[in-house]
Design a protein around this motif. Structure first.
Motif, short mmCIF file in Angstrom:
data_model
loop_
_atom_site.label_atom_id
_atom_site.label_comp_id
_atom_site.label_asym_id
_atom_site.label_seq_id
_atom_site.Cartn_x
_atom_site.Cartn_y
_atom_site.Cartn_z
N THR A 158 -15.76 -60.28 -26.08
CA THR A 158 -15.72 -61.74 -26.18
C THR A 158 -14.42 -62.20 -26.83
N LYS A 159 -14.02 -61.53 -27.90
CA LYS A 159 -12.78 -61.88 -28.59
C LYS A 159 -11.57 -61.74 -27.66
N ALA A 160 -11.54 -60.68 -26.87
CA ALA A 160 -10.42 -60.47 -25.94
C ALA A 160 -10.39 -61.57 -24.88
N CYS A 161 -11.56 -61.96 -24.37
CA CYS A 161 -11.61 -63.01 -23.34
C CYS A 161 -11.23 -64.37 -23.90
N GLU A 162 -11.70 -64.69 -25.10
CA GLU A 162 -11.31 -65.95 -25.73
C GLU A 162 -9.81 -65.99 -25.96
N ASN A 163 -9.25 -64.85 -26.37
CA ASN A 163 -7.81 -64.74 -26.57
C ASN A 163 -7.06 -65.01 -25.26
N PHE A 164 -7.59 -64.48 -24.16
CA PHE A 164 -6.97 -64.73 -22.85
C PHE A 164 -6.91 -66.22 -22.56
N TYR A 165 -8.03 -66.93 -22.69
CA TYR A 165 -8.04 -68.36 -22.37
C TYR A 165 -7.08 -69.13 -23.27
N ASN A 166 -7.01 -68.79 -24.55
CA ASN A 166 -6.08 -69.46 -25.46
C ASN A 166 -4.64 -69.23 -25.04
N LYS A 167 -4.30 -68.00 -24.71
CA LYS A 167 -2.92 -67.68 -24.32
C LYS A 167 -2.59 -68.28 -22.95
#
Length: 189
Positions: free
Chosen positions: A161-170
């Motif tokens: 989940t953290k990796a996916c949220e990071n993707f959307y932010n970036k």
């Protein structure tokens, strides 16, 4: 002595930020207009569950979609795209083998979205690596790539989940930068 501690502290901060910066690599394809992406679809992830704590492909697909809540664009789930394809073509991509499902998905995705994201995991070592590939829905050309690898991302639902949220932010930040660059070019014409 005080200068020594300040120097050590500054060095530690620098090294920590350098490690954090090295945890991801971002690429926007030259000439790509990612700022115009309004509808982003989630494709079937390329993922193999190697440890008990990791999500299944279906759970991971749901994580990718659920993590999009803060995204600037409208994100469409894989399930919704599959239902639309089944409604419009009569083909149930969820019942197909992965290669056939991807081929049918790619052939139809432009009807429903501007672009799609495929997430690939390399999870056969202690550090998991994620590849977030955003492709144009019309021609499947790669427009954006984010590679993330960090020992801070666990091989569990929370880490994914953290990796996916990071993707959307970036991705959102890259789209905003892309828009500003386009506006600057248009202003200079």
């Amino acid at each position: 002595m005080k200068k020594f501690f300040v120097t050590v502290l500054m060095l530690a901060i620098f090294l920590t930020s350098t490690v954090a910066m090295a945890a991801f690599k971002e690429t926007v394809t030259e000439g790509a207009d990612i700022a115009s992406i309004k509808r982003l679809a989630v494709a079937l992830p390329m993922h193999y569950k190697s440890e008990e704590t990791e999500p299944t492909v279906e759970e991971f697909e749901q994580i990718i979609f659920n993590s999009s809540k803060a995204a600037r664009c409208y994100v469409i789930s894989y399930d919704e795209i599959a239902a639309n394809i089944k409604r419009d073509t009569g083909v149930d991509i969820k019942s197909l083998q992965d290669a056939d499902a991807r081929k049918t998905y790619n052939a139809n995705i432009a009807k429903y979205a501007d672009a799609f994201v495929t997430v690939t995991t390399a999870n056969n070592s202690k550090k998991i690596q994620f590849f977030f590939e955003v492709q144009d829905a019309k021609d499947a050309e790669l427009v954006y790539l984010l590679t993330t690898q960090s020992s801070e991302i666990g091989k569990n639902l929370k880490g994914y989940t953290k990796a996916c949220e990071n993707f959307y932010n970036k991705f959102d930040a890259a789209a905003e930068k892309n828009l500003k660059e386009q506006q600057k070019k248009n202003k200079n014409k």
